[in-house]
Design a protein around this motif. Sequence first.
Motif, PDB file in Angstrom:
ATOM      1  N   GLY A 218       0.793  -1.226   0.000  1.00 17.83           N
ATOM      2  CA  GLY A 218       0.000   0.000   0.000  1.00 17.83           C
ATOM      3  C   GLY A 218       0.823   1.272   0.000  1.00 17.83           C
ATOM      4  N   SER A 219       2.114   1.152  -0.297  1.00 17.67           N
ATOM      5  CA  SER A 219       2.969   2.336  -0.308  1.00 17.67           C
ATOM      6  C   SER A 219       2.560   3.284  -1.421  1.00 17.67           C
ATOM      7  N   GLU A 220       2.613   4.587  -1.130  1.00 14.34           N
ATOM      8  CA  GLU A 220       2.298   5.596  -2.135  1.00 14.34           C
ATOM      9  C   GLU A 220       3.496   5.923  -3.014  1.00 14.34           C
ATOM     10  N   ARG A 221       4.663   5.349  -2.700  1.00 12.93           N
ATOM     11  CA  ARG A 221       5.840   5.603  -3.519  1.00 12.93           C
ATOM     12  C   ARG A 221       5.733   4.891  -4.856  1.00 12.93           C
ATOM     13  N   ARG A 222       6.257   5.511  -5.892  1.00 12.76           N
ATOM     14  CA  ARG A 222       6.234   4.921  -7.216  1.00 12.76           C
ATOM     15  C   ARG A 222       7.308   3.856  -7.342  1.00 12.76           C
ATOM     16  N   ASP A 223       7.034   2.850  -8.196  1.00 16.25           N
ATOM     17  CA  ASP A 223       8.080   1.896  -8.551  1.00 16.25           C
ATOM     18  C   ASP A 223       9.229   2.647  -9.217  1.00 16.25           C
ATOM     19  N   THR A 224      10.424   2.083  -9.119  1.00 15.97           N
ATOM     20  CA  THR A 224      11.600   2.772  -9.637  1.00 15.97           C
ATOM     21  C   THR A 224      12.630   1.758 -10.119  1.00 15.97           C
ATOM     22  N   ILE A 225      13.784   2.236 -10.554  1.00 19.71           N
ATOM     23  CA  ILE A 225      14.884   1.374 -11.003  1.00 19.71           C
ATOM     24  C   ILE A 225      16.075   1.598 -10.085  1.00 19.71           C
ATOM     25  N   LEU A 226      16.555   0.531  -9.469  1.00 22.42           N
ATOM     26  CA  LEU A 226      17.776   0.576  -8.675  1.00 22.42           C
ATOM     27  C   LEU A 226      18.957   0.355  -9.610  1.00 22.42           C
ATOM     28  N   THR A 227      20.019   1.140  -9.439  1.00 19.79           N
ATOM     29  CA  THR A 227      21.184   1.041 -10.319  1.00 19.79           C
ATOM     30  C   THR A 227      22.455   0.755  -9.524  1.00 19.79           C
ATOM     31  N   PHE A 228      23.411   0.130 -10.207  1.00 23.03           N
ATOM     32  CA  PHE A 228      24.741  -0.075  -9.618  1.00 23.03           C
ATOM     33  C   PHE A 228      25.773   0.239 -10.690  1.00 23.03           C
ATOM     34  N   ASP A 237      19.541   5.410  -8.257  1.00 23.65           N
ATOM     35  CA  ASP A 237      18.225   5.050  -8.783  1.00 23.65           C
ATOM     36  C   ASP A 237      17.858   5.927  -9.970  1.00 23.65           C
ATOM     37  N   ILE A 238      16.943   5.410 -10.793  1.00 26.48           N
ATOM     38  CA  ILE A 238      16.416   6.113 -11.961  1.00 26.48           C
ATOM     39  C   ILE A 238      14.904   5.990 -11.917  1.00 26.48           C
ATOM     40  N   SER A 239      14.217   7.089 -12.177  1.00 26.39           N
ATOM     41  CA  SER A 239      12.755   7.047 -12.202  1.00 26.39           C
ATOM     42  C   SER A 239      12.265   6.359 -13.475  1.00 26.39           C
ATOM     43  N   LEU A 240      11.185   5.609 -13.343  1.00 29.07           N
ATOM     44  CA  LEU A 240      10.526   5.010 -14.495  1.00 29.07           C
ATOM     45  C   LEU A 240       9.706   6.077 -15.216  1.00 29.07           C
ATOM     46  N   PRO A 241       9.294   5.804 -16.463  1.00 30.31           N
ATOM     47  CA  PRO A 241       8.456   6.776 -17.189  1.00 30.31           C
ATOM     48  C   PRO A 241       7.206   7.138 -16.396  1.00 30.31           C
ATOM     49  N   ASN A 242       6.836   8.380 -16.477  1.00 31.34           N
ATOM     50  CA  ASN A 242       5.644   8.867 -15.775  1.00 31.34           C
ATOM     51  C   ASN A 242       4.416   8.569 -16.631  1.00 31.34           C
ATOM     52  N   ARG A 243       3.558   7.682 -16.148  1.00 33.61           N
ATOM     53  CA  ARG A 243       2.356   7.288 -16.890  1.00 33.61           C
ATOM     54  C   ARG A 243       1.145   7.568 -16.005  1.00 33.61           C
ATOM     55  N   GLU A 244       0.492   8.634 -16.230  1.00 32.98           N
ATOM     56  CA  GLU A 244      -0.660   8.996 -15.403  1.00 32.98           C
ATOM     57  C   GLU A 244      -1.876   8.138 -15.755  1.00 32.98           C
ATOM     58  N   HIS A 245      -2.582   7.741 -14.709  1.00 29.50           N
ATOM     59  CA  HIS A 245      -3.850   7.005 -14.848  1.00 29.50           C
ATOM     60  C   HIS A 245      -3.686   5.653 -15.558  1.00 29.50           C
ATOM     61  N   GLU A 246      -2.510   5.042 -15.436  1.00 29.53           N
ATOM     62  CA  GLU A 246      -2.291   3.715 -16.007  1.00 29.53           C
ATOM     63  C   GLU A 246      -2.459   2.667 -14.910  1.00 29.53           C
ATOM     64  N   GLU A 247      -3.184   1.600 -15.216  1.00 29.29           N
ATOM     65  CA  GLU A 247      -3.431   0.557 -14.225  1.00 29.29           C
ATOM     66  C   GLU A 247      -2.353  -0.517 -14.224  1.00 29.29           C
ATOM     67  N   THR A 248      -1.754  -0.815 -15.364  1.00 30.85           N
ATOM     68  CA  THR A 248      -0.731  -1.864 -15.446  1.00 30.85           C
ATOM     69  C   THR A 248       0.614  -1.322 -14.993  1.00 30.85           C
ATOM     70  N   GLY A 249       1.456  -2.228 -14.465  1.00 27.13           N
ATOM     71  CA  GLY A 249       2.765  -1.832 -13.975  1.00 27.13           C
ATOM     72  C   GLY A 249       3.881  -2.273 -14.900  1.00 27.13           C
ATOM     73  N   PHE A 250       5.112  -1.878 -14.566  1.00 28.06           N
ATOM     74  CA  PHE A 250       6.278  -2.275 -15.339  1.00 28.06           C
ATOM     75  C   PHE A 250       6.683  -3.694 -14.946  1.00 28.06           C
ATOM     76  N   THR A 251       7.097  -4.469 -15.941  1.00 30.00           N
ATOM     77  CA  THR A 251       7.373  -5.882 -15.718  1.00 30.00           C
ATOM     78  C   THR A 251       8.787  -6.306 -16.086  1.00 30.00           C
ATOM     79  N   TRP A 252       9.500  -5.497 -16.862  1.00 31.08           N
ATOM     80  CA  TRP A 252      10.772  -5.983 -17.411  1.00 31.08           C
ATOM     81  C   TRP A 252      11.660  -4.823 -17.806  1.00 31.08           C
ATOM     82  N   LEU A 253      12.983  -5.023 -17.678  1.00 30.92           N
ATOM     83  CA  LEU A 253      13.981  -4.070 -18.159  1.00 30.92           C
ATOM     84  C   LEU A 253      14.869  -4.769 -19.184  1.00 30.92           C
ATOM     85  N   GLY A 254      15.437  -4.000 -20.107  1.00 32.44           N
ATOM     86  CA  GLY A 254      16.329  -4.580 -21.098  1.00 32.44           C
ATOM     87  C   GLY A 254      17.230  -3.531 -21.709  1.00 32.44           C
TER      88      GLY A 254
END
Length: 362
Positions: A218-228, A237-254
Amino acid sequence: MSDLPRDVLVSILSRLPAKSLGQFKSVSKYWFSLISSADFVKSHHLRAISDTNNNHSRAFIMSTPSMHSVNFESPSCYEGTEDDPKAIVSLKDPLTKDSVGERLFGSCYGLIYFVCFNECILLWNPTTQKTRLIPDPSASFSGATPFYGLGYDVSTDDYKMVRASRSVSGQSIRSEVFNLKTGSWRTIHASQIDIDESDEIGIFSNGTIHWLIRHVGGSERRDTILTFDIKKEIFGDISLPNREHEETGFTWLGDLRGCLYAVCGGDGADVDVWVMKEYGVENSWSKMIKLNWVEFRCDYVMLPVCFTLKDEVVIDLDNSWNLVRYNLSEKTIKYFKKCSTDGHDWVMYTETLVSPLATCNK
């Protein structure tokens, strides 16, 4: 070609596929010595990972009974075409040799790594079939699931294996790094970064390993990308694209030819692929393609595997060896020749001569 100056011969040979170079070692003692030398292996490796105009990449696909190396650029991979023995190649299982069982695997350029049930890590070059078993790290990461990544430091010509975990409080990261050249683990100072749930396998791009971080509970924080950063050995860290009013989440990086990309959706939903056109500049995220879930008649997972030199996308449908090649402009689909009916996993790798056996490239 024996009368050519050494530097000219090196320039010619370094442009050839790694598999061919393995065969050319038998031409003469001189060629064997040249192709086996550390300088040549490094030169060939750097050319292969930086050349975006030619295909040096293949997909490693592992299903329950088999392992295959696939050249998706070859028309012979797809139904209705003649067989090319180099398009789909069966591989010997390196895990059987070392009597270990894998639970996770990832890749970086010429090496694939398997995280084993006993916490050892097996490094493997599928092109040369050479392996190296990395011992269990000294640190005990209790309280959270470890996550892993492999990166290449071009400044030192060294691969580094990272094993990390968030602290019990979740407000810092503990980690160790294994250098192939030194052959030992080193503890990295704890980084004060607050994370929740991390992907267990990181993606290497732009000299940096990336993990998708999901905030849970239930965290209000947005998903993000951890970097090394593999050279500086620091987390960020790097922020993911800002997608307003989207219900689906990010699933994969490449990684797409040196650009980090993020996949949104795919599990019973349309897929959007976002590309970071300028690395580190968060407002450079741009939606590259959209894949319609209904068009592919996909019941479950729909995930891009790779992009071809002709800007077509190879897509994994339902994780059951249903692989297709999709032409973005013509909207046509080619079906992949099935080598198994079982579920599978995959990673991309680069054909190189680099050895997991430390500095001497044995």
